[in-house]
Enzyme design. Structure first.
Site, PDB file in Angstrom:
ATOM      1  N   LYS A 204      10.547  -5.720 -22.535  1.00  0.00           N
ATOM      2  CA  LYS A 204      10.241  -4.952 -21.299  1.00  0.00           C
ATOM      3  C   LYS A 204       8.832  -4.550 -21.069  1.00  0.00           C
ATOM      4  O   LYS A 204       8.098  -4.074 -21.802  1.00  0.00           O
ATOM      5  CB  LYS A 204      11.276  -3.544 -21.251  1.00  0.00           C
ATOM      6  CG  LYS A 204      11.038  -2.773 -20.177  1.00  0.00           C
ATOM      7  CD  LYS A 204      11.915  -1.407 -20.323  1.00  0.00           C
ATOM      8  CE  LYS A 204      11.657  -0.564 -18.807  1.00  0.00           C
ATOM      9  NZ  LYS A 204      12.642   0.449 -19.018  1.00  0.00           N
ATOM     10  N   LYS A 261      12.701  -8.241 -19.061  1.00  0.00           N
ATOM     11  CA  LYS A 261      12.530  -7.525 -17.794  1.00  0.00           C
ATOM     12  C   LYS A 261      11.177  -7.131 -17.499  1.00  0.00           C
ATOM     13  O   LYS A 261      10.413  -6.655 -18.284  1.00  0.00           O
ATOM     14  CB  LYS A 261      13.214  -6.233 -17.910  1.00  0.00           C
ATOM     15  CG  LYS A 261      13.046  -5.171 -16.756  1.00  0.00           C
ATOM     16  CD  LYS A 261      13.797  -3.869 -17.345  1.00  0.00           C
ATOM     17  CE  LYS A 261      13.560  -3.006 -16.209  1.00  0.00           C
ATOM     18  NZ  LYS A 261      13.973  -1.728 -16.549  1.00  0.00           N
TER      19      LYS A 261
HETATM   20  C1  PBG Z   1      13.840   3.157 -17.419  1.00  0.00           C
HETATM   21  C2  PBG Z   1      14.225   2.007 -16.614  1.00  0.00           C
HETATM   22  C3  PBG Z   1      13.573   1.525 -15.393  1.00  0.00           C
HETATM   23  C4  PBG Z   1      14.206   0.577 -15.193  1.00  0.00           C
HETATM   24  C5  PBG Z   1      15.550   0.377 -15.761  1.00  0.00           C
HETATM   25  N1  PBG Z   1      15.501   1.419 -16.790  1.00  0.00           N
HETATM   26  C6  PBG Z   1      12.275   1.961 -15.226  1.00  0.00           C
HETATM   27  C7  PBG Z   1      10.936   2.327 -16.007  1.00  0.00           C
HETATM   28  O1  PBG Z   1      10.604   1.787 -17.296  1.00  0.00           O
HETATM   29  O2  PBG Z   1      10.307   3.014 -15.509  1.00  0.00           O
HETATM   30  C8  PBG Z   1      14.004  -0.269 -14.008  1.00  0.00           C
HETATM   31  C9  PBG Z   1      14.886  -1.240 -13.183  1.00  0.00           C
HETATM   32  C10 PBG Z   1      14.320  -1.549 -12.025  1.00  0.00           C
HETATM   33  O3  PBG Z   1      13.102  -1.578 -11.695  1.00  0.00           O
HETATM   34  O4  PBG Z   1      15.189  -2.001 -11.184  1.00  0.00           O
HETATM   35  N2  PBG Z   1      14.344   3.345 -18.786  1.00  0.00           N
END
Ligand code: PBG
Length: 337
Positions: A204, A261
């Site tokens: 991520k 991601k």
């Molecule tokens: C946070 C989380 C995020 C997303 C999914 N879980 C955002 C972040 O890390 O700030 C993002 C998903 C998206 O942008 O569609 N645990």
């Protein structure tokens, strides 16, 4: 008059593109409704679905409406949903205490969906960002300058067990703390939840593409910026090898599915991960990717249907076995025809 110019060619690849039927014979990647996981936002109360300005077509729904949406998705052949709670500010604090509430919104939502649509695979995020006042995925260190790894993991483990007991099929740690997959697996097993699977948000990245999601769950920092800096735990977008290290660790610690991601700007990572593991690979087409396509389509600059199809096809072609996407319902409706 001279004869028409003719190349003396053995290979004319265009022979395989001549008609729609020939093209379909040689098509390498095909999207189906079964490829998709629909992320859905849930809020407390009985209010009407709340639109999210930066995500046209996406709503925060109360539990009853969430259940209705899940029935629709299941009918369309979408096999899974990923649920995200949006809490009122008054329930947020520095520690993310509400994450461990026995009657937490997310737990009630999970129970309601699993009761109404038992076959639908339900996943939940394991991270503290919907619950912390500062919007970080964990609790802060005593000097307030970083997220405390081990103290956060201690909470995430409890959270995962609560979610498993509420009936989720997958817990999905999205926090990027070190070592959380391993201890979550152990805790789930110790609690008798051996059938609860883990989808690791394994690679991520610290991405600007999460902006609209942070509007949706209200986790943009208290300063109101979309770009809450999560670079001490999320991956540097510049790094490919480091992503593979995270993937290998989550796999070794027991993740059942490994996720990359965002997706669209990280297709090389998806391909590398596909080649590096035998586990299923998921990719998350995040909020900013969705918003980009919607915005350009609203301006009349891109064709919505064709662009969203191509974006998802590319993610599958790169090697994703499944895709989290806010387009899940519309795509399934189109593909089902
Ligand atoms: C946070 C989380 C995020 C997303 C999914 N879980 C955002 C972040 O890390 O700030 C993002 C998903 C998206 O942008 O569609 N645990």
């Amino acid at each position: 008059m001279s004869a028409p110019f003719k190349l003396d060619l053995t290979h004319r690849p265009r022979r395989l593109r001549r008609t729609a039927n020939v093209r379909s014979l040689v098509e390498e990647t095909v999207l189906t409704p079964a490829d998709f996981i629909a992320p859905l936002f849930v809020v407390d109360g009985k209010g009407a679905p709340e639109p999210i300005a930066s995500m046209p077509g996406v709503f925060r729904r109360n539990i009853a409406d969430l259940v209705k949406e899940c029935r629709v998705l299941a009918k369309l052949g979408v096999p899974a949903v990923a649920l995200f709670p949006k809490l009122d500010k008054k329930f947020k604090d520095e520690m993310g205490t509400a994450a461990l509430a026995e009657d937490a919104l997310i737990l009630r939502a999970v129970r309601a969906v699993k009761k109404a649509v038992p076959d639908l695979v339900v996943m939940t995020d394991i991270a503290l960002d919907p619950y912390t006042a500062h919007g970080h995925d964990g609790m802060l260190t005593s000097d307030g300058r970083d997220v405390a790894n081990d103290a956060t993991v201690e909470i995430l483990v409890k959270m995962a067990v609560l979610h498993a007991r509420a009936g989720v099929d997958f817990v999905a740690p999205s926090d990027m703390m070190d070592g959380r997959i391993g201890v979550i697996r152990k805790a789930l097993d110790a609690a008798g939840c051996t059938e609860t699977a883990i989808m690791g948000y394994s690679a991520k990245f610290a991405s600007a593409y999460y902006g609209p999601f942070r509007d949706a769950v209200g986790s943009a920092s208290s300063a109101g910026t979309h770009y809450l800096d999560k670079r001490t735990y999320q991956l540097n977008p510049a790094n490919r090898r480091e992503a593979l290290i995270e993937i290998a660790l989550d796999e070794a610690e027991g993740a059942d599915i490994l996720m990359v991601k965002p997706a669209g700007a990280y297709l090389d990572i998806i391909r590398e991960v596909r080649n590096a593991t035998r586990k299923p690979v998921a990719a998350y087409q995040v909020s900013g990717e969705y918003a980009q396509i919607q915005a350009a389509a609203q301006m009349g600059w891109l064709d919505l249907e064709r662009t969203r199809h191509e974006s998802l096809l590319s993610i599958k072609r790169a090697g994703a076995d499944m895709i989290l996407t806010y387009f899940a319902k519309e795509m399934a409706a189109v593909l089902k025809k």
